[in-house]
Design a protein around this motif. Structure first.
Motif, PDB file in Angstrom:
ATOM      1  N   LEU A   1       0.856  -1.188   0.000  1.00 56.39           N
ATOM      2  CA  LEU A   1       0.000   0.000   0.000  1.00 56.39           C
ATOM      3  C   LEU A   1       0.883   1.225   0.000  1.00 56.39           C
ATOM      4  O   LEU A   1       1.847   1.314   0.750  1.00 56.39           O
ATOM      5  N   ARG A   2       0.570   2.170  -0.877  1.00 55.16           N
ATOM      6  CA  ARG A   2       1.314   3.429  -0.818  1.00 55.16           C
ATOM      7  C   ARG A   2       0.357   4.609  -0.720  1.00 55.16           C
ATOM      8  O   ARG A   2      -0.747   4.588  -1.262  1.00 55.16           O
ATOM      9  N   TYR A   3       0.806   5.612   0.045  1.00 52.05           N
ATOM     10  CA  TYR A   3       0.077   6.891   0.114  1.00 52.05           C
ATOM     11  C   TYR A   3       0.883   7.859  -0.721  1.00 52.05           C
ATOM     12  O   TYR A   3       1.902   8.361  -0.254  1.00 52.05           O
ATOM     13  N   GLY A   4       0.468   8.114  -1.946  1.00 52.88           N
ATOM     14  CA  GLY A   4       1.270   8.974  -2.812  1.00 52.88           C
ATOM     15  C   GLY A   4       2.640   8.335  -2.955  1.00 52.88           C
ATOM     16  O   GLY A   4       2.773   7.215  -3.429  1.00 52.88           O
ATOM     17  N   ARG A   5       3.681   9.032  -2.510  1.00 53.30           N
ATOM     18  CA  ARG A   5       5.034   8.503  -2.611  1.00 53.30           C
ATOM     19  C   ARG A   5       5.370   7.544  -1.478  1.00 53.30           C
ATOM     20  O   ARG A   5       6.215   6.672  -1.608  1.00 53.30           O
ATOM     21  N   LYS A   6       4.754   7.799  -0.316  1.00 58.03           N
ATOM     22  CA  LYS A   6       5.111   7.057   0.890  1.00 58.03           C
ATOM     23  C   LYS A   6       4.568   5.636   0.812  1.00 58.03           C
ATOM     24  O   LYS A   6       3.363   5.430   0.631  1.00 58.03           O
ATOM     25  N   VAL A   7       5.461   4.662   0.948  1.00 52.49           N
ATOM     26  CA  VAL A   7       5.006   3.273   0.957  1.00 52.49           C
ATOM     27  C   VAL A   7       4.723   2.880   2.402  1.00 52.49           C
ATOM     28  O   VAL A   7       5.613   2.921   3.255  1.00 52.49           O
ATOM     29  N   ALA A   8       3.479   2.553   2.711  1.00 52.39           N
ATOM     30  CA  ALA A   8       3.132   2.204   4.096  1.00 52.39           C
ATOM     31  C   ALA A   8       3.678   0.813   4.421  1.00 52.39           C
ATOM     32  O   ALA A   8       4.338   0.616   5.432  1.00 52.39           O
ATOM     33  N   PHE A   9       3.391  -0.171   3.560  1.00 49.44           N
ATOM     34  CA  PHE A   9       3.989  -1.498   3.743  1.00 49.44           C
ATOM     35  C   PHE A   9       4.083  -2.145   2.369  1.00 49.44           C
ATOM     36  O   PHE A   9       3.386  -1.734   1.430  1.00 49.44           O
ATOM     37  N   ALA A  10       4.938  -3.152   2.261  1.00 50.70           N
ATOM     38  CA  ALA A  10       5.150  -3.718   0.927  1.00 50.70           C
ATOM     39  C   ALA A  10       5.274  -5.229   0.987  1.00 50.70           C
ATOM     40  O   ALA A  10       5.760  -5.800   1.973  1.00 50.70           O
ATOM     41  N   ASN A  11       4.785  -5.871  -0.082  1.00 51.48           N
ATOM     42  CA  ASN A  11       4.990  -7.299  -0.330  1.00 51.48           C
ATOM     43  C   ASN A  11       4.674  -8.188   0.861  1.00 51.48           C
ATOM     44  O   ASN A  11       5.495  -9.005   1.277  1.00 51.48           O
TER      45      ASN A  11
END
Ligand SMILES: Nc1ncnc2c1ncn2[C@@H]1O[C@H](COP(=O)(O)OP(=O)(O)OP(=O)(O)O)[C@@H](O)[C@H]1O
Ligand SMILES: Nc1ncnc2c1ncn2[C@@H]1O[C@H](COP(=O)(O)OP(=O)(O)OP(=O)(O)O)[C@@H](O)[C@H]1O
Ligand SMILES: [Mg+2]
Ligand SMILES: [Mg+2]
Ligand SMILES: O=P([O-])([O-])[O-]
Lengths: 269, 284, 283, 258, 269
Positions: free
Chosen positions: E28-38
């Motif tokens: 999940l990303r908020y604009g550029r900021k990736v909240a969590f990945a994979n």
């Protein structure tokens, strides 16, 4: 989130023995509402006392009487005496009293200024104007709270850009910079994640001896880990009361009062 | 004496002194203005002032037709701008993808700041001339509607935005429809805020002068239709003060009536705002 | 599934209303530009500041004196009203006893709502004769500045007051717990903390001063000239429009629309430039 | 234009008359009498200056314009209907010791060559020059007579309507201004503290204005564009008739009808 | 402060086995900021999984993807899949999805309506219009959360007049009334005093088996008491990551990852 490196406390050097804090028949009311009543206690010099009890039993209100911060609430009325060693706090002018009795709040509350000015501003207001001296104090206290390495390259950055744990340590540094003798802390870790609270907890323990410390906490585990003495508050007839006061050992293992026993055994955390 | 003056005043005491002096000074000037209006106006306002038509260019008689014109202009203004403003604000805050919000917010801020005389220019050129409404209550009211529209949209939007986010979140998590959420939760919660916005718009419209000179005109007779020209209170004040020798007295009288009207509106606003604040406190 | 149908209908209805509003507001802008075009086609932009003066009947369209007049009263009024407004708000929040502060706030709120003609009336009847005693004729830049300052002071005071009120009490408690005094806290913490609120206040006030027509028309004397002293009469862009709109034809009329457009552009610039730093309830 | 009155007699009809502040007071009184005789007609009179009258008629916002000067070449396409004669007089405050000013003195005062009352025979005080706004016939008549360009005039206060000029002068003992004879006289009678100065030795009276010996006299006109409709025709005829002579005289103006 | 009496769970009756929740390569990303990945994980049907990790590691964000609540945040962009049993949530219309996946928030958030309408309003929106039926559901769910005896005489009172703990239980009842199969809880006890949190904690345990439950918590003690499985998140390179996932037993006693070990041993409460 990174665990800060802690340097040995450097503050002991310019400190004498901190004072003990004694309250006599202390009561506080907000208009009609009595927050707590008839509290008698002596908090030992240089020791850590934990104040515990359910929400609304008057712990925050009690702390605020010790540095007369309750005076900010217009309808608050205080009865009884508070002594630092044997000096009635009502006779001490506000500025020196509050300089002597530092306070840390539940929610980190740095000023919306730069990190540097958060520390420099109160110092200047207390008449310390020499820049190199200020800088020296800032470096020492930030080192003491383990923040120096983390922020030394961005002292001009806004304090609000720090993480919660860092903010709380900054607030502690801000209080320590004024070289108080008593430290009041109102749930200093409750807004923080476990790692940040660990750092703060360690700090509190390290400050023992140099300061007389009163900590309000909801976390009974924390209380049992850090406190020498414990004061247990409870609401009876809508009024906060000091139910039991004793060494941590005693309160957690052989509480005298059944209420205390019920409360500390409810502890599961 | 001299000794006492020589005692250095601390920074804190000095500041306290200055702040109190400023507050007292401002209070004095404003009381001067208000008492002037009340005193002078009070002498002009009597039983028949509100019920008679002006005579001798307003030097004699009262302001009855002017009150009626003011009411009509206001009615046209709010009748047009309220549904438009409410609908637009609800659409923007509840249905519009938020991407465009910054641009819309900025445009509305700009339009809310545009001088009223510029709206007057527009109203004169568009409503009076292009739409051929001439100098009439209708073109005045429509011009004012354009003027208060951005203010209305903005303040209603603020009212809607101030509804705690948790409501929307909770409703969404329960899978509730947007319309149901809007009707049952958002609008009732925002209602006091919306009312404040509406009253602000009315306050702004009722005090307007510049935008009306070239649109509703200043015929001081009882209007018989919306296509008649009608003079509003503020223009009457302006005309009496500027153009009529000896007109000050009645200008003050009219000003007093206008100010009292505005106080009534203001009281309503702060009463609603207070209820709004309390209901918000209750939520917290 | 009528629930979804009715939602769709409502959505369309609201969308239509929103489009109407958008269309109206675009229409205002479009119309102003349309009415300005004739003069932009006929004369060169230079003439707006190179012509020998503002004499539409002699084809001279120099806007400089009016622009100077507008800037003079606006900047003067903002300079006078800002410190007073700030101190007013500070008084309300931190110095006045509870009852007094409530009364004072009511007074300021009341004055914020008083229409500009009433300020103008008071200025004309009370202030101008007073100034005339010092230096005739009395209708002057100074009168304009003072009346405008009075008018915008409540705006500044109320917006600042609201920002101060929204400051978390934790700053105040934090500061008090460090033994820092009232004024020192205000100056060192509170005012810096509401910088964006103050900017919003000043911006709103500036826009109001810039756009005010009737009050300045009543007290400024309306002579087209670059003021050489604070007692000199001036004419602002807005007053010029109000004075000449009634009879202006052709290029003259177009020139007035041009000055309206100039005002609108200035307000736009003000809003756009300060936007990143101002408070917005939508954050 | 929808504002142009319809010709049907029983439907309510409306006439919009705008323009010169000199004519407006007398036109309102005439309109009142006309309305009394023709109850189905409503007449709205608004001031704003002669140029507004011309502008509104040309843009068909008004049915009839009011212009307080003679027709000029650029007024082609407009019909002028004179309803009265008037002059322009120079006024000062009642307390001003000045009794007369020469043509040169007035020119000098308005061009700021003479800016102290002392130099014109009064007390040593600065002169406040009150000038009419552009677009006002009174200004045109005045500048034409003194052969000034409006850009040469250095004013301290700019006013619009005649009444505003009188009000300004009445409120400022140091002021000098010029307004319609009618407005000035009506106000003097009402006790407004102003004083009318003779011009080049001639007092402004009904006689001097009528025979043109008063140097600054001018006709007061109603103006229309294109062929008159019955409604306009009827009102203009009424305004020029002897039925309103008393009204015109009451306003200290000179009727066209003998 | 009073401990409510709890009735035995009545909801099991009309429930089948709840679904398992599986996420595949979720980011999940908020604009550029990736909240969590994979993030890849399978949350077992009918079990309680605790999500732990420091502040800002994306726990709240992760939960919000499971009922697509992230769509309320305009700039949030989701990648990867979420499955309920084997059904991709992206293919389920929002209304039934959110009815199936209930959620409880950190701060109790009842609607500013009466207690009764708090429960009745969502039911009506979901097409349940029969009054006696609604009333029956309300009574059952309120009984389930132990609130019925406390509020049955004042169902028309504003929900906001309830205490914090009662409000949180009301919110739980509101979610349960729609008969979801999955329950997401974001720090459901952190705003409550110890006694109220105990009540909620007990409730969560009682709901086990009937619902697939995901609980975010800062309180490691709580996690160890209630969870079957534990998912540990951490921020690496400014991006939230699922570091370790396993049974509570495993994570708390033999964590595989050194980060997990450091975090859970920091637990002292
Ligand atoms: N400013 C105030 N005015 C009126 N009543 C107050 C005020 N502040 C606190 N109280 C009341 O006084 C009592 C004690 O409050 P206090 O904040 O000291 O409790 P506490 O033990 O710190 O609780 P918590 O654990 O929730 O922080 C409460 O009943 C509270 O409602
Ligand atoms: N609406 C948003 N816009 C931009 N960034 C966001 C938004 N919401 C959260 N974030 C960021 O995403 C990251 C994860 O946030 P999240 O709230 O999911 O963390 P969390 O684990 O729930 O933390 P906490 O324990 O403090 O609640 C954080 O860095 C946060 O700053
Ligand atoms: Mg507390
Ligand atoms: Mg979270
Ligand atoms: O108003 P005027 O008669 O001077 O045009």
């Amino acid at each position: 989130m990174t665990s800060p490196t802690l340097s040995p406390p450097s503050l002991t050097a310019d400190h004498h023995q901190p004072p003990s804090v004694r309250v006599e028949q202390l009561s506080l009311r907000y208009g009609r509402k009595v927050a707590f009543a008839n509290v008698d206690a002596q908090f030992r010099a240089g020791q850590i006392t934990a104040l515990i009890g359910p929400s609304g039993c008057g712990k925050t209100s009690f702390l605020s009487c010790l540095n007369r911060l309750h005076e900010l609430t217009p309808k608050a009325q205080l009865f009884g005496q508070v002594y630092l060693n044997d000096c009635d706090t009502a006779t001490i002018p506000l500025t020196p009293l509050r300089r002597q009795v530092g306070m840390l709040f539940q929610k980190p509350n740095p000023f919306p200024l730069s990190i540097y000015r958060n520390l420099a501003f109160p110092l200047k207001e207390h008449g310390i104007c020499d820049r190199t001296h200020i800088h020296h104090i800032i470096e020492t206290t930030l080192t003491d709270v383990g923040l120096w390495t983390e922020v030394k390259d961005r002292l001009k950055a806004p304090a609000l850009s720090l993480s919660g744990g860092q903010q709380q340590r900054l607030c502690l540094a801000r209080a320590l910079a004024l070289k108080p003798q008593v430290l009041l802390m109102d749930e200093p870790c409750s807004a923080l994640d476990p790692l940040s609270s660990e750092v703060i907890e360690d700090l509190i323990v390290r400050l023992k001896g140099t300061y007389t410390i009163l900590v309000v906490t909801h976390n009974l585990g924390q209380a049992s880990r850090i406190a020498d003495d414990v004061a247990f508050f409870w609401v009876q007839h809508d009024v906060g009361q000091l139910i039991e006061f004793g060494s941590a050992q005693e309160i957690f293992t052989h509480p005298q009062d059944p209420l205390t026993a019920a409360y500390v055994s409810g502890r599961r955390g | 004496m001299v000794r006492r003056l020589a005692i250095p005043i601390g920074k804190e005491q000095g500041a306290t002194l200055v702040v109190w002096l400023v507050a007292l000074g401002i209070t004095a000037v404003f009381l001067w203005l208000l008492s002037n209006v009340i005193w002078q106006g009070g002498q002009a306002v009597n039983g028949t002032f509100l019920t008679q038509a002006p005579a001798k260019a307003g030097l004699e008689g009262g302001i009855a037709p002017i009150l009626v014109s003011t009411g009509l202009v206001l009615g046209v203004c709010m009748g047009v701008s309220l549904p438009l403003g409410l609908g637009t604000a609800v659409f923007l805050s509840e249905f519009n993808p938020q991407r465009s919000h910054r641009v819309i917010r900025l445009s509305l801020d700009i339009l809310a700041g545009v001088p009223s005389i510029v709206f007057g220019l527009f109203g004169n050129a568009f409503f009076s001339k292009v739409l051929d409404l001439g100098f009439s209550i209708l073109s005045g009211g429509l011009t004012l509607a354009c003027m208060v529209l951005p203010i209305l949209i903005r303040s209603i939007q603020v009212g809607l935005v101030n509804v705690p986010r948790e409501y929307r979140q909770a409703a969404a998590a329960l899978g509730l429809s947007r319309l149901g959420t809007l009707k049952t939760l958002i609008l009732p919660a925002a209602l006091p805020g919306i009312a404040v916005g509406v009253l602000l718009g009315i306050g702004r419209a009722i005090a307007e002068t510049a935008a009306l000179i070239f649109t509703s005109g200043y015929v001081d007779r009882m209007p018989t239709s919306l296509l008649d020209s009608g003079r509003v209170l503020s223009i009457h004040i302006f005309d009496l003060a500027m153009n009529i020798p000896g007109g000050e007295q009645n200008a003050y009288g009219t000003a007093l009536v206008l100010v009292i009207l505005l106080i009534l509106i203001n009281t309503l606003v702060s009463w609603l705002a207070e209820r709004f604040r309390q209901s918000k406190l209750q939520i917290l | 599934m009528s629930r979804f149908k009715s939602e769709a209908i409502w959505r369309i209805l609201l969308q239509i209303l929103a489009l109407c509003s958008g269309a109206i507001l675009l229409l205002v802008l479009g119309f102003l530009i349309w009415e300005t075009l004739p003069i932009l086609r006929t004369i060169s932009l230079n003439q707006f500041w190179r012509d020998p003066g503002w004499h539409p009947s002699e084809q001279a369209y120099n806007l400089t004196p009016m622009v100077m007049g507008t800037l003079g009263v606006t900047i003067g009024a903002v300079l006078v009203a800002t410190p007073l407004g700030l101190l007013s708000a500070v008084f309300c929040q931190y110095y006045a006893p509870a009852g007094v502060s409530q009364l004072y706030r009511r007074l300021i709120e009341l004055l914020a709502g008083i229409p500009s003609v009433v300020y103008g009336l008071w200025g004309l009847v009370v202030l101008v004769p007073l100034i005339a005693k010092v230096q005739p004729p009395g209708s002057s830049l100074l009168a304009g500045i003072l009346i405008l300052a009075l008018m915008i002071l409540p705006t500044i005071a109320l917006v600042t007051d609201a920002s101060l009120a929204s400051l978390p009490s934790s700053y105040w408690r934090g500061s008090a717990a460090l033994g820092v005094g009232t004024w020192a806290t205000i100056q060192g913490v509170c005012l810096p903390a509401i910088r964006s609120g103050i900017l919003t206040a000043v911006m709103l006030a500036t826009a109001r001063a810039l756009g005010e027509t009737m009050a300045v028309l009543m007290v400024c004397g309306n002579v087209v000239q670059v003021p050489d002293s604070i007692f000199a009469p001036v004419r602002t862009l807005t007053a010029n429009i109000a004075l000449e709109m009634a009879y202006a034809l052709d290029l003259h009329r177009s020139a007035l629309f041009a000055s309206g457009l100039v005002l609108m552009l200035v307000v736009t610039g003000l809003v756009v430039v300060t936007d990143p730093w101002t408070d917005s309830p939508e954050g | 234009s929808s504002l142009q009155a319809s010709s049907s007699d029983n439907a309510p009809q409306k006439l919009v008359i705008t323009g010169s502040s000199t004519i407006a007071p007398v036109a309102s009184e005439i309109a009142k009498r006309y309305e009394a005789q023709n109850p189905q007609v409503r007449i709205d009179v608004q001031t704003g200056g002669s140029s507004r009258g011309i502008a509104d008629v040309r843009q068909q916002v008004a049915d009839i314009g009011m212009v307080s000067r003679a027709a000029k070449p650029e007024d082609q396409g407009l019909n002028f209907h004179t309803i009265a004669k008037d002059g322009v007089v120079v006024i000062v405050h009642r307390d001003n010791p000045i009794q007369r000013l020469t043509r040169q003195q007035i020119t000098d005062i308005y061009t700021d060559k003479l800016n102290n009352w002392q130099d014109a025979g009064g007390k040593s005080q600065a002169i406040t020059v009150v000038n009419k706004a552009e677009g006002r016939s009174t200004l045109e008549v005045f500048t034409k007579h003194f052969q000034l360009k409006s850009s040469q005039i250095k004013a301290d206060v700019v006013i619009g309507d005649n009444e505003q000029g009188i009000k300004t002068v009445a409120g400022n003992p140091l002021a000098i201004g010029y307004v319609s004879v009618g407005a000035a006289k009506v106000n003097v009678e009402q006790g407004t503290p102003i004083k009318v100065l003779p011009l080049e030795g001639i007092q402004a009276t009904a006689q001097t204005v009528r025979d043109g010996s008063f140097p600054l006299s001018r006709p007061l006109n109603l103006v229309t564009q294109g062929p008159l409709n019955p409604q306009q025709q009827k009102f203009i005829d009424f305004a020029q008739s002897s039925q309103v002579k008393d009204i015109v005289q009451e306003q200290s103006l000179v009727p066209v009808q003998e």
